[in-house]
Design a protein around this motif. Structure first.
Motif, PDB file in Angstrom:
ATOM      1  N   VAL A  24     -19.713 -64.719 -52.141  1.00 27.54           N
ATOM      2  CA  VAL A  24     -19.414 -66.340 -51.867  1.00 27.54           C
ATOM      3  C   VAL A  24     -18.717 -65.137 -50.116  1.00 27.54           C
ATOM      4  CG1 VAL A  24     -17.051 -67.634 -50.986  1.00 27.54           C
ATOM      5  CG2 VAL A  24     -17.704 -68.083 -53.276  1.00 27.54           C
ATOM      6  N   HIS A  25     -18.639 -66.013 -48.844  1.00 22.26           N
ATOM      7  CA  HIS A  25     -18.359 -65.329 -47.704  1.00 22.26           C
ATOM      8  C   HIS A  25     -16.462 -65.950 -47.537  1.00 22.26           C
ATOM      9  CE1 HIS A  25     -21.991 -62.622 -46.090  1.00 22.26           C
ATOM     10  NE2 HIS A  25     -22.276 -63.114 -48.161  1.00 22.26           N
ATOM     11  N   VAL A  26     -15.892 -64.922 -46.967  1.00 19.66           N
ATOM     12  CA  VAL A  26     -14.498 -65.315 -46.705  1.00 19.66           C
ATOM     13  C   VAL A  26     -14.286 -64.627 -45.492  1.00 19.66           C
ATOM     14  CG1 VAL A  26     -12.213 -65.290 -46.666  1.00 19.66           C
ATOM     15  CG2 VAL A  26     -14.010 -65.719 -48.872  1.00 19.66           C
ATOM     16  N   SER A  27     -13.810 -65.883 -44.188  1.00 24.43           N
ATOM     17  CA  SER A  27     -13.488 -65.131 -42.761  1.00 24.43           C
ATOM     18  C   SER A  27     -12.096 -66.447 -42.591  1.00 24.43           C
ATOM     19  CB  SER A  27     -14.492 -65.637 -41.448  1.00 24.43           C
ATOM     20  OG  SER A  27     -15.026 -66.720 -41.643  1.00 24.43           O
ATOM     21  N   ALA A  35      -7.186 -61.434 -30.385  1.00 28.47           N
ATOM     22  CA  ALA A  35      -6.461 -61.648 -30.875  1.00 28.47           C
ATOM     23  C   ALA A  35      -6.134 -60.520 -31.469  1.00 28.47           C
ATOM     24  CB  ALA A  35      -6.107 -62.486 -31.369  1.00 28.47           C
ATOM     25  N   GLY A  36      -7.643 -59.746 -32.687  1.00 25.13           N
ATOM     26  CA  GLY A  36      -7.641 -58.365 -33.301  1.00 25.13           C
ATOM     27  C   GLY A  36      -6.692 -58.792 -34.204  1.00 25.13           C
ATOM     28  N   THR A  37      -6.831 -59.809 -35.115  1.00 24.85           N
ATOM     29  CA  THR A  37      -6.448 -59.947 -36.149  1.00 24.85           C
ATOM     30  C   THR A  37      -8.002 -60.276 -36.991  1.00 24.85           C
ATOM     31  OG1 THR A  37      -6.530 -62.525 -35.850  1.00 24.85           O
ATOM     32  CG2 THR A  37      -4.257 -61.032 -36.003  1.00 24.85           C
ATOM     33  N   SER A  38      -7.799 -59.834 -38.441  1.00 21.34           N
ATOM     34  CA  SER A  38      -9.139 -59.285 -38.976  1.00 21.34           C
ATOM     35  C   SER A  38      -8.756 -59.686 -40.570  1.00 21.34           C
ATOM     36  CB  SER A  38     -10.136 -58.836 -38.628  1.00 21.34           C
ATOM     37  OG  SER A  38      -9.647 -57.533 -38.527  1.00 21.34           O
ATOM     38  N   ILE A  39     -10.056 -59.498 -41.198  1.00 26.90           N
ATOM     39  CA  ILE A  39      -9.593 -59.430 -42.152  1.00 26.90           C
ATOM     40  C   ILE A  39     -10.613 -58.400 -42.816  1.00 26.90           C
ATOM     41  CG2 ILE A  39     -10.480 -60.433 -44.995  1.00 26.90           C
ATOM     42  CD1 ILE A  39     -10.316 -63.376 -44.268  1.00 26.90           C
ATOM     43  N   ARG A  40      -9.540 -56.914 -43.813  1.00 26.72           N
ATOM     44  CA  ARG A  40      -9.737 -55.461 -44.029  1.00 26.72           C
ATOM     45  C   ARG A  40      -9.553 -55.973 -45.629  1.00 26.72           C
ATOM     46  NH1 ARG A  40     -10.080 -54.064 -38.961  1.00 26.72           N
ATOM     47  NH2 ARG A  40      -8.419 -53.592 -37.959  1.00 26.72           N
ATOM     48  N   ALA A  41     -11.060 -55.547 -46.176  1.00 28.04           N
ATOM     49  CA  ALA A  41     -12.265 -55.743 -47.034  1.00 28.04           C
ATOM     50  C   ALA A  41     -10.982 -55.226 -48.674  1.00 28.04           C
ATOM     51  CB  ALA A  41     -13.285 -55.117 -46.836  1.00 28.04           C
ATOM     52  N   VAL A  60     -18.130 -57.043 -44.180  1.00 30.73           N
ATOM     53  CA  VAL A  60     -20.133 -57.706 -44.138  1.00 30.73           C
ATOM     54  C   VAL A  60     -20.192 -57.722 -42.555  1.00 30.73           C
ATOM     55  CG1 VAL A  60     -20.614 -58.300 -46.161  1.00 30.73           C
ATOM     56  CG2 VAL A  60     -19.389 -60.309 -45.106  1.00 30.73           C
ATOM     57  N   GLY A  61     -18.938 -57.718 -41.840  1.00 30.59           N
ATOM     58  CA  GLY A  61     -18.757 -57.847 -40.402  1.00 30.59           C
ATOM     59  C   GLY A  61     -17.424 -58.408 -40.069  1.00 30.59           C
ATOM     60  N   ARG A  62     -16.855 -57.786 -38.532  1.00 36.53           N
ATOM     61  CA  ARG A  62     -15.787 -57.700 -38.282  1.00 36.53           C
ATOM     62  C   ARG A  62     -15.536 -59.634 -39.011  1.00 36.53           C
ATOM     63  NH1 ARG A  62     -13.155 -60.681 -33.301  1.00 36.53           N
ATOM     64  NH2 ARG A  62     -11.386 -59.530 -33.000  1.00 36.53           N
ATOM     65  N   ASN A  63     -13.569 -59.859 -39.274  1.00 37.06           N
ATOM     66  CA  ASN A  63     -13.254 -61.133 -39.539  1.00 37.06           C
ATOM     67  C   ASN A  63     -14.281 -61.679 -40.720  1.00 37.06           C
ATOM     68  OD1 ASN A  63     -11.265 -62.406 -39.437  1.00 37.06           O
ATOM     69  ND2 ASN A  63     -11.900 -63.872 -38.342  1.00 37.06           N
ATOM     70  N   ARG A  64     -14.741 -60.821 -41.559  1.00 33.98           N
ATOM     71  CA  ARG A  64     -15.652 -61.365 -42.366  1.00 33.98           C
ATOM     72  C   ARG A  64     -15.827 -60.843 -43.961  1.00 33.98           C
ATOM     73  NH1 ARG A  64     -21.014 -64.787 -41.962  1.00 33.98           N
ATOM     74  NH2 ARG A  64     -19.971 -65.852 -40.676  1.00 33.98           N
TER      75      ARG A  64
END
Length: 87
Positions: A24-27, A35-41, A60-64
């Motif tokens: 499952v990919h989560v973003s 904005a600079g907000t992203s999900i960090r693994a 798996v990428g910026r914000n994912r």
């Protein structure tokens, strides 16, 4: 941002006949890409551990992030889990 039409319908569930891996990919939805907000693994993995959802997480990428589950039912339960509204 381009979204493939098959993904625009909403989350897909795994069936009991599907073979793994169950991913499952989560973003995070961000209105302003700068904005600079992203999900960090690592932080998302900690969030899953604290909420007793222990499975493999990788970036798996910026914000994912990608979350791998051991079976189809666990992946489907994750998709419908209300805890995701907290991220």
């Amino acid at each position: 941002m381009y979204t493939h039409p098959s993904f625009a319908e909403g989350p897909k569930d795994y069936s009991k006949d599907d073979k793994g891996p169950f991913i499952v990919h989560v973003s995070r939805e961000v209105l302003d890409p700068s904005a600079g907000t992203s999900i960090r693994a690592l932080k998302f993995g900690l969030f899953l551990h604290q909420n007793k959802l222990k499975d493999g997480v990788k970036s798996v990428g910026r914000n994912r992030v990608s979350v791998e589950f051991s079976n189809a039912q666990a992946a489907n339960d994750f998709l419908s889990n209300q805890i995701l509204d907290k991220i």
